[in-house]
Design an enzyme around this catalytic site. Structure first.
Site, PDB file in Angstrom:
ATOM      1  N   PRO A 168       0.668  -1.269   0.000  1.00  0.00           N
ATOM      2  CA  PRO A 168       0.000   0.000   0.000  1.00  0.00           C
ATOM      3  C   PRO A 168       0.704   1.338   0.000  1.00  0.00           C
ATOM      4  O   PRO A 168       0.258   2.179  -0.713  1.00  0.00           O
ATOM      5  CB  PRO A 168      -0.900  -0.070   1.205  1.00  0.00           C
ATOM      6  CG  PRO A 168      -1.077  -1.470   1.495  1.00  0.00           C
ATOM      7  CD  PRO A 168       0.037  -2.194   0.858  1.00  0.00           C
ATOM      8  N   GLU A 169       1.658   1.648   0.729  1.00  0.00           N
ATOM      9  CA  GLU A 169       2.006   3.063   0.811  1.00  0.00           C
ATOM     10  C   GLU A 169       2.902   3.504  -0.352  1.00  0.00           C
ATOM     11  O   GLU A 169       3.268   2.678  -1.182  1.00  0.00           O
ATOM     12  CB  GLU A 169       2.628   3.375   2.185  1.00  0.00           C
ATOM     13  CG  GLU A 169       1.687   2.973   3.315  1.00  0.00           C
ATOM     14  CD  GLU A 169       2.190   3.308   4.709  1.00  0.00           C
ATOM     15  OE1 GLU A 169       2.702   4.409   4.900  1.00  0.00           O
ATOM     16  OE2 GLU A 169       2.084   2.453   5.596  1.00  0.00           O
ATOM     17  N   ARG A 184      -5.600  23.663   9.679  1.00  0.00           N
ATOM     18  CA  ARG A 184      -6.333  22.446  10.033  1.00  0.00           C
ATOM     19  C   ARG A 184      -6.674  22.398  11.517  1.00  0.00           C
ATOM     20  O   ARG A 184      -5.804  22.544  12.354  1.00  0.00           O
ATOM     21  CB  ARG A 184      -5.466  21.220   9.704  1.00  0.00           C
ATOM     22  CG  ARG A 184      -5.590  20.785   8.292  1.00  0.00           C
ATOM     23  CD  ARG A 184      -6.846  19.976   8.150  1.00  0.00           C
ATOM     24  NE  ARG A 184      -7.232  19.897   6.761  1.00  0.00           N
ATOM     25  CZ  ARG A 184      -7.665  18.790   6.189  1.00  0.00           C
ATOM     26  NH1 ARG A 184      -7.770  17.698   6.897  1.00  0.00           N
ATOM     27  NH2 ARG A 184      -8.016  18.789   4.942  1.00  0.00           N
ATOM     28  N   ARG A 192      -7.437  -9.628  -0.451  1.00  0.00           N
ATOM     29  CA  ARG A 192      -8.602  -9.066   0.257  1.00  0.00           C
ATOM     30  C   ARG A 192      -9.554  -8.295  -0.649  1.00  0.00           C
ATOM     31  O   ARG A 192     -10.643  -7.917  -0.210  1.00  0.00           O
ATOM     32  CB  ARG A 192      -8.125  -8.177   1.400  1.00  0.00           C
ATOM     33  CG  ARG A 192      -7.445  -8.971   2.492  1.00  0.00           C
ATOM     34  CD  ARG A 192      -6.892  -8.072   3.558  1.00  0.00           C
ATOM     35  NE  ARG A 192      -7.940  -7.441   4.344  1.00  0.00           N
ATOM     36  CZ  ARG A 192      -7.715  -6.529   5.269  1.00  0.00           C
ATOM     37  NH1 ARG A 192      -6.480  -6.109   5.490  1.00  0.00           N
ATOM     38  NH2 ARG A 192      -8.687  -6.002   5.950  1.00  0.00           N
TER      39      ARG A 192
END
Length: 304
Positions: A2-3, A171, A123
Site C-alpha cells: 500500500p504506501e 487544520r 482481500r
DNA sequence: ACACAAACCTGCCGGC
DNA sequence: TGCCGGCAGGTTTGTG
C-alpha cells in the site's frame, strides 16, 4: 502493497516492460476487483484490448498506465490501479496461474515479448479501472478522474512545502489525521506516519495548527526522508503479500523504528515503544520522546 | 470542517 | 483439533 514507496516500486518495475506494450487479451476473473471501473467487466476488457501502453505514472498510492488514444478525437484514458491493502501487480510468464489472480492483462512487450500483467489481490480492497484522464491545471499534465481529488505527494517535484505547511496551520485536527488525509498530502499510510512522527518527536494527536513552523517543517522533512529511504530499500514487506513486479520483497521492515515494535526499546531513549488504538488502527510511539499534547485551553467567552 | 463508523474482503494468529 | 475474536499497510460513503 500500500504506501507510496511500495507503489512506486511497482511503477518503476512496470515502466521498462509495459511502455510501448500492446494489450493482446484481458480476462476478468473477479468482477469485484473492478469496483472502481464505471461499467461491467466486458466493457473493461473490450476497451482495453488492443491498446498500447505509455510509461506508468503515480500519485500517492494511485498508479496508472496511460493508453495511446485510438482516435485523434477520443478522450485520453488510462488503466488505473489501486492496490488497496493486499493488491499486487506481477509480471509473469503466461503459463503461471494462481487462485488469487483477479484480473489478467496479457501484453506483447517490445523488449520482453509476450507477458502477463497479473492483478493479484487477496482481500480485494484494491482494484483496476479504465478511467479518463483530466487536466490538472499544469500545462500538459493529466491524471485519472478518480485521482483528481488526491493531493500531490512529498516526492512530487511540484509538491509545495509552503502550501502544505499553510494548510496544516489551518487544520483543526491532529497531525496524524492530517498526514493520513490523502487530499492534503498523499502517499502516507499508517506505517510511515508513525515512523515520521517518531523521528520528529511529535505525538500523533498534537493539533496540526499548534505545531509551529519549525516542528511542522520537521515533520514534513521526516516524512520525506522515511519515504525516500523506504523506496531505496524496495519498500516494507512483512510477508509475501508486499512485493515488487517480480514477486520479491523489500527490506525496509528492518529499518522500522516503532511500527510493529511495541514492547521493544525506543532506539533513541530506551523506553518501551507502545501501541495505542487511534483512528481504529494501531499507532506506535515512544511515550517519552513523543509527549501527549496538553488539552487546548478553552476559548475565552469574549471571543465567541 | 471535522469525527466517527461502517462498508468493502480474506487469511493468519493466539487463546481457549 | 476447532472455533472465535482480533488483527492487518486503504478508500469511500454516510451520519452527526
Amino acid at each position: 502493497m500500500p504506501e507510496l514507496p511500495e507503489v512506486e516500486v511497482v511503477r518503476a518495475g512496470l515502466e521498462p516492460v509495459v511502455t510501448g506494450a500492446v494489450v493482446t487479451s484481458v480476462v476478468v476473473r473477479e468482477e469485484r476487483s473492478l469496483r472502481r471501473h464505471g461499467g461491467p467487466a466486458e466493457d473493461f476488457a473490450e476497451r482495453l484490448t488492443g491498446r498500447t501502453m505509455l510509461p506508468p505514472l503515480r500519485r500517492g498510492k494511485f498508479l496508472w498506465i496511460p493508453l495511446v488514444p485510438r482516435g485523434a478525437d477520443e478522450h485520453p484514458d488510462a488503466l488505473l490501479v489501486h492496490l488497496g491493502m493486499s493488491g499486487q501487480v506481477l509480471l509473469r510468464d503466461r503459463t503461471v496461474e494462481d487462485r488469487l489472480t483477479r484480473i489478467r492483462v496479457d501484453v506483447d512487450s517490445p523488449g520482453h515479448g509476450p507477458l502477463r500483467l497479473a492483478f493479484v489481490d487477496q482481500r480485494m480492497f484494491g482494484s483496476m479501472a479504465l478511467d479518463r484522464l483530466v487536466p490538472t491545471g499544469v500545462v500538459g499534465e493529466r491524471v485519472p478522474a478518480q485521482v483528481a481529488h488526491i493531493a500531490r505527494d512529498p516526492l512530487d517535484p511540484r509538491f509545495s512545502d509552503a502550501a502544505f505547511l499553510a494548510a496544516l496551520r489551518a487544520r483543526r485536527t491532529g497531525i496524524k489525521r492530517a498526514l493520513l488525509d490523502q487530499t492534503l498530502v498523499s502517499g502516507i499510510g499508517n506505517i510511515y506516519a508513525d515512523e515520521a512522527l517518531w523521528a520528529a518527536r511529535v505525538h500523533y494527536d498534537e493539533p496540526a495548527a499548534a505545531l509551529g513552523r519549525v516542528r511542522a517543517a520537521r515533520v514534513l522533512a521526516e516524512v520525506r526522508l522515511v519515504l525516500a529511504r523506504a523506496l531505496e530499500e524496495g519498500g516494507t514487506s512483512f510477508d509475501a503479500q508486499y512485493v515488487n513486479v517480480n514477486g520479491a520483497s523489500g527490506y525496509f521492515s528492518r529499518s522500522l523504528r516503532v511500527y510493529g515494535r511495541q514492547g521493544e526499546p525506543c532506539p533513541r531513549c530506551g523506553r518501551p515503544i507502545v501501541r495505542e488504538r487511534f483512528m481504529n488502527r494501531g499507532s506506535h510511539l515512544c511515550p517519552r520522546c513523543q509527549r501527549r499534547p496538553s488539552p487546548l485551553p478553552p476559548v475565552p467567552l469574549a471571543e465567541v
